[in-house]
Scaffold this motif. Structure first.
Motif, PDB file in Angstrom:
ATOM      1  N   LEU A 145      48.438  12.641  42.924  1.00 51.83           N
ATOM      2  CA  LEU A 145      49.800  13.068  43.270  1.00 51.83           C
ATOM      3  C   LEU A 145      50.653  13.248  42.025  1.00 51.83           C
ATOM      4  O   LEU A 145      51.596  14.044  42.015  1.00 51.83           O
ATOM      5  CB  LEU A 145      50.443  12.041  44.204  1.00 51.83           C
ATOM      6  N   CYS A 146      50.327  12.501  40.975  1.00 51.85           N
ATOM      7  CA  CYS A 146      51.117  12.584  39.750  1.00 51.85           C
ATOM      8  C   CYS A 146      51.018  13.959  39.104  1.00 51.85           C
ATOM      9  O   CYS A 146      51.903  14.347  38.331  1.00 51.85           O
ATOM     10  CB  CYS A 146      50.680  11.495  38.767  1.00 51.85           C
ATOM     11  N   ASP A 147      49.944  14.707  39.406  1.00 49.27           N
ATOM     12  CA  ASP A 147      49.812  16.059  38.850  1.00 49.27           C
ATOM     13  C   ASP A 147      50.874  16.989  39.399  1.00 49.27           C
ATOM     14  O   ASP A 147      51.215  17.992  38.769  1.00 49.27           O
ATOM     15  CB  ASP A 147      48.415  16.617  39.158  1.00 49.27           C
ATOM     16  N   PHE A 148      51.401  16.686  40.593  1.00 50.73           N
ATOM     17  CA  PHE A 148      52.443  17.522  41.188  1.00 50.73           C
ATOM     18  C   PHE A 148      53.802  17.290  40.528  1.00 50.73           C
ATOM     19  O   PHE A 148      54.669  18.159  40.569  1.00 50.73           O
ATOM     20  CB  PHE A 148      52.582  17.232  42.692  1.00 50.73           C
ATOM     21  N   ILE A 149      53.994  16.101  39.944  1.00 50.68           N
ATOM     22  CA  ILE A 149      55.325  15.723  39.454  1.00 50.68           C
ATOM     23  C   ILE A 149      55.223  15.205  38.017  1.00 50.68           C
ATOM     24  O   ILE A 149      55.710  14.116  37.705  1.00 50.68           O
ATOM     25  CB  ILE A 149      55.975  14.669  40.377  1.00 50.68           C
ATOM     26  N   LYS A 150      54.621  16.001  37.154  1.00 48.23           N
ATOM     27  CA  LYS A 150      54.468  15.600  35.758  1.00 48.23           C
ATOM     28  C   LYS A 150      55.812  15.527  35.030  1.00 48.23           C
ATOM     29  O   LYS A 150      55.880  14.978  33.930  1.00 48.23           O
ATOM     30  CB  LYS A 150      53.552  16.581  35.038  1.00 48.23           C
TER      31      LYS A 150
END
Length: 374
Positions: free
Chosen positions: A254-259
């Motif tokens: 999920l962190c890839d969506f909100i770098k």
């Protein structure tokens, strides 16, 4: 023909395979066992107090059989440090400050969604927004032509664009009023349910990281490990974090969506991108979401399908509902807001808190089973 006696050739005995240890196995001093001496919650709550024996404890003799005293202490220190990074804090519970922040966010997020609905119901403002969006698109196309020094497809059209765009400057995402960027159009006018979901995810993970740093003051616990994102999320927000709704399989993905809010370090620790002051500015998260939405749209228009989001339809149903925290008057539903010590067990969504940590009873589960955490 006379029978010829066939002599069997002696066969070489097969040598047993030589066991080879990989790099990780060579570092092990103790045989891993499937059954541990302590259950994980008890171990996580107590291992920080483990120590080696010292002379102050009045032992008759202290012998170090496998390594020297100095090497043993270094091993203990390294082991302890590694465990603090990868083990979870079992007694972490949402504070009054945390609950208030969630309430403020829920209220503001609902207000923005209501304003978007009002805007979409007004054809006059919608038409003005379409004209502004078209002008903004031609503005950036003009800039691209000037950078590449390529003439337009038609000089007459380019001159007309230059005349029409004279004096026009697109609104700056990070300085404009989010509720009105011009002609009553909100900055979030083009948000889809995916954008609302990602904006909410930005807030929740940013708040979770900030809260962890406030509550866990041990310098050897620098932050949340990627393997425990779901645990802390459930513990603090009292709801499950389902990565599959976002089209991925693991919470860390999920962190890839909100770098623009969180990154994962080499040791697996979540690292905040924003400062605490920036995290406190709730509008900042909305501006970042709009910036990401525009970049995604630009990439898709350029034919890059890797930027297309594949969120579950269940997510769309969730995001169309009002976000209400599970407490009562002044902040949501279900009873009065808790004073301290986290969420009251009577207000846990779906029933009382079960005896087993992290267990939520099903609505049709018999009370006796629910109480035992089965």
């Amino acid at each position: 023909e006379p029978d010829v006696e066939m002599k069997e050739e002696p066969q070489e005995e097969e040598q047993p395979p030589v066991a080879e240890l990989d790099e990780e196995e060579q570092k092990l001093w103790f045989l891993p066992r499937p059954v541990t001496d302590m259950v994980a919650p008890v171990f996580n709550s107590t291992f920080a107090d483990f120590t080696l024996p010292t002379d102050e404890e009045n032992f008759t003799e202290i012998r170090y059989e496998w390594a020297t005293e100095l090497a043993s202490k270094e091993y203990m220190r390294s082991w302890m440090q590694a465990k603090k990074i990868t083990s979870r804090v079992e007694d972490l519970a949402p504070s009054e400050w945390f609950i208030a922040r969630v309430g403020d966010w829920s209220k503001l997020s609902n207000e923005w969604q209501v304003k978007q609905k009002d805007f979409k119901a007004d054809p006059v403002r919608q038409q003005a927004a379409e004209l502004r969006a078209d002008k903004e698109k031609r503005y950036y196309q003009k800039q691209e032509r000037e950078k590449s020094k390529e003439p337009g497809s038609a000089e007459g059209e380019a001159e007309a664009d230059d005349a029409e765009l004279e004096g026009f400057v697109p609104p700056d995402i990070f300085t404009v009023d989010v509720n009105d960027i011009g002609e009553g159009e909100p900055l979030f006018a083009n948000f889809t349910f995916e954008d609302w979901a990602l904006m909410n995810l930005r807030f929740e993970l940013a708040l979770l990281m900030q809260f962890f740093r406030q509550e866990v003051t041990d310098p050897e616990r620098p932050g949340i490990h990627e393997s425990h994102i779901g645990y802390y999320y459930n513990r603090c927000f009292r709801k499950a974090l389902n990565p599959k709704l976002f089209g991925v399989t693991a919470a860390a993905e999920l962190c890839d969506f909100i770098k623009d809010v969180v990154t994962i370090l080499d040791n697996g620790i979540l690292s905040p991108v924003l400062t605490e002051e920036q995290t406190a500015d709730l509008e900042k998260l909305l501006r970042l979401t709009e910036q990401a939405r525009r970049e995604r749209q630009r990439r898709l228009e350029g034919g890059d399908e890797s930027y297309r989001l594949k969120f579950s339809a269940i997510m769309q149903q969730q995001m169309t509902q009002s976000h209400q925290p599970p407490w009562g008057p002044g902040g949501g539903k279900g009873g009065p807001m808790p004073k301290s010590g986290g969420w009251p067990s009577a207000q846990w969504p779906g029933g009382p808190v079960a005896a087993r940590p992290g267990f939520v009873p099903r609505p049709n589960m018999p009370p006796g089973l629910a109480a035992r955490g089965w």
